[in-house]
Design a protein around this motif. Sequence first.
Motif, PDB file in Angstrom:
ATOM      1  N   UNK A   1      -3.091   9.074  -5.208  1.00  0.00           N
ATOM      2  CA  UNK A   1      -1.936   8.498  -5.741  1.00  0.00           C
ATOM      3  C   UNK A   1      -2.057   7.557  -5.351  1.00  0.00           C
ATOM      4  N   UNK A   2      -3.300   6.484  -4.165  1.00  0.00           N
ATOM      5  CA  UNK A   2      -2.894   5.523  -3.735  1.00  0.00           C
ATOM      6  C   UNK A   2      -2.994   4.073  -4.295  1.00  0.00           C
ATOM      7  N   UNK A   3      -1.754   3.502  -4.183  1.00  0.00           N
ATOM      8  CA  UNK A   3      -1.437   2.209  -4.889  1.00  0.00           C
ATOM      9  C   UNK A   3      -1.379   0.850  -3.600  1.00  0.00           C
ATOM     10  N   UNK A   4      -2.122  -0.208  -4.745  1.00  0.00           N
ATOM     11  CA  UNK A   4      -1.910  -2.047  -3.973  1.00  0.00           C
ATOM     12  C   UNK A   4      -1.299  -1.825  -4.655  1.00  0.00           C
TER      13      UNK A   4
ATOM     14  N   UNK B   1      -3.547  -5.189  -9.177  1.00  0.00           N
ATOM     15  CA  UNK B   1      -2.745  -3.817  -8.662  1.00  0.00           C
ATOM     16  C   UNK B   1      -4.408  -2.908  -8.837  1.00  0.00           C
ATOM     17  N   UNK B   2      -4.280  -1.860  -7.940  1.00  0.00           N
ATOM     18  CA  UNK B   2      -5.307  -0.473  -7.724  1.00  0.00           C
ATOM     19  C   UNK B   2      -5.198   0.077  -7.470  1.00  0.00           C
TER      20      UNK B   2
ATOM     21  N   UNK C   1       1.221  -0.961  -0.147  1.00  0.00           N
ATOM     22  CA  UNK C   1      -0.032  -0.305  -0.195  1.00  0.00           C
ATOM     23  C   UNK C   1       0.692   1.086  -0.018  1.00  0.00           C
ATOM     24  N   UNK C   2       0.591   2.358  -0.729  1.00  0.00           N
ATOM     25  CA  UNK C   2       1.474   3.290  -1.224  1.00  0.00           C
ATOM     26  C   UNK C   2       0.649   4.918  -1.212  1.00  0.00           C
ATOM     27  N   UNK C   3       0.812   5.459  -0.414  1.00  0.00           N
ATOM     28  CA  UNK C   3      -0.400   7.126  -1.204  1.00  0.00           C
ATOM     29  C   UNK C   3       1.041   8.242  -1.245  1.00  0.00           C
ATOM     30  N   UNK C   4       0.715   8.144  -2.155  1.00  0.00           N
ATOM     31  CA  UNK C   4       1.191  10.148  -2.809  1.00  0.00           C
ATOM     32  C   UNK C   4       1.414  11.155  -1.763  1.00  0.00           C
ATOM     33  N   UNK C   5       0.258  11.159  -1.511  1.00  0.00           N
ATOM     34  CA  UNK C   5      -0.356  12.286  -0.891  1.00  0.00           C
ATOM     35  C   UNK C   5      -1.534  12.362  -0.113  1.00  0.00           C
ATOM     36  N   UNK C   6      -1.538  13.680   0.888  1.00  0.00           N
ATOM     37  CA  UNK C   6      -2.997  13.319   1.576  1.00  0.00           C
ATOM     38  C   UNK C   6      -2.826  14.674   2.477  1.00  0.00           C
ATOM     39  N   UNK C   7      -4.628  14.517   2.897  1.00  0.00           N
ATOM     40  CA  UNK C   7      -4.756  16.243   3.721  1.00  0.00           C
ATOM     41  C   UNK C   7      -5.998  15.676   4.595  1.00  0.00           C
ATOM     42  N   UNK C   8      -5.767  16.456   5.180  1.00  0.00           N
ATOM     43  CA  UNK C   8      -7.122  16.348   6.420  1.00  0.00           C
ATOM     44  C   UNK C   8      -6.533  14.860   7.345  1.00  0.00           C
TER      45      UNK C   8
END
Length: 184
Positions: free
Chosen positions: A62-65, A71-72, A45-52
Motif C-alpha cells: 500500500x505504497x502511496x505518493x 498521485x501514484x 509518501x505513505x506506506x501501509x505495510x513493510x517487511x524485510x
Amino acid sequence: MRRRLPWILLGALLLTLSAAAFLLATDPGLNSLISIVSRLSGGRVQVGATSGTLLGALQLGDLRYSDGVDAVSIDRLTLRWQPGALFSGAVRIESVAATGVRVVLGPGNDDKAAGPVVLPDLSLPVSLRIDSLAVDRLSVVLEGEEVFALREGRLGPVSWQGEQLALDDLRLTTDTAILRLRGQ
C-alpha cells in the motif's frame, strides 16, 4: 579529560554504528526509516505495510505518493538487491516487482504529453544492473479517464554503464497487444 576523550569518541562511534545497523538490518529499523521518509515528505509518501530490511529483500505494501495534483499508488512492491556491490561502484538489483500500480495525472499533464519524447543525456557515476523488473496491472489515469492499461510488463536483464543502456528483453502486454524489444 584527555584520557576520557578516546573513550567518548569510541562510544559515539559504537552508538552510531549500532543505530545504522538497527535502521538498515532490522524490520523495526525499516519501519522507522519509512516513518522518517513520510514525515520529511510532508505526508506525500505513505506506506501501509513493510517487511524485510534495506540490506536484503524488502516488501512494501500500500505504497502511496501524492503531491496534490498527481498521485501514484502501488499495492505491493518487492525489492531484492545486493548492497555489498556498492563497495565496487555498482548497483546490483536482483529483482523489483510491483503489483497494482495506478498513476493518476491531474489537470495540465496532457500539455506535457504533446510532441515527441526526448530522453535526457544521462551518465551514471556507477554501473547499474537489474536482473528482473516485473509490473503486473499498471494503469495511467489522466483527468479521470484511463488512458493506458498494462496487464503485464517484464524487463531483464538490463544494464547501464556510463552512457550505454542495454536491454536484453522487454515485454509489455496489454489487453490488445504484445510488445517485445531488445537492444542497446
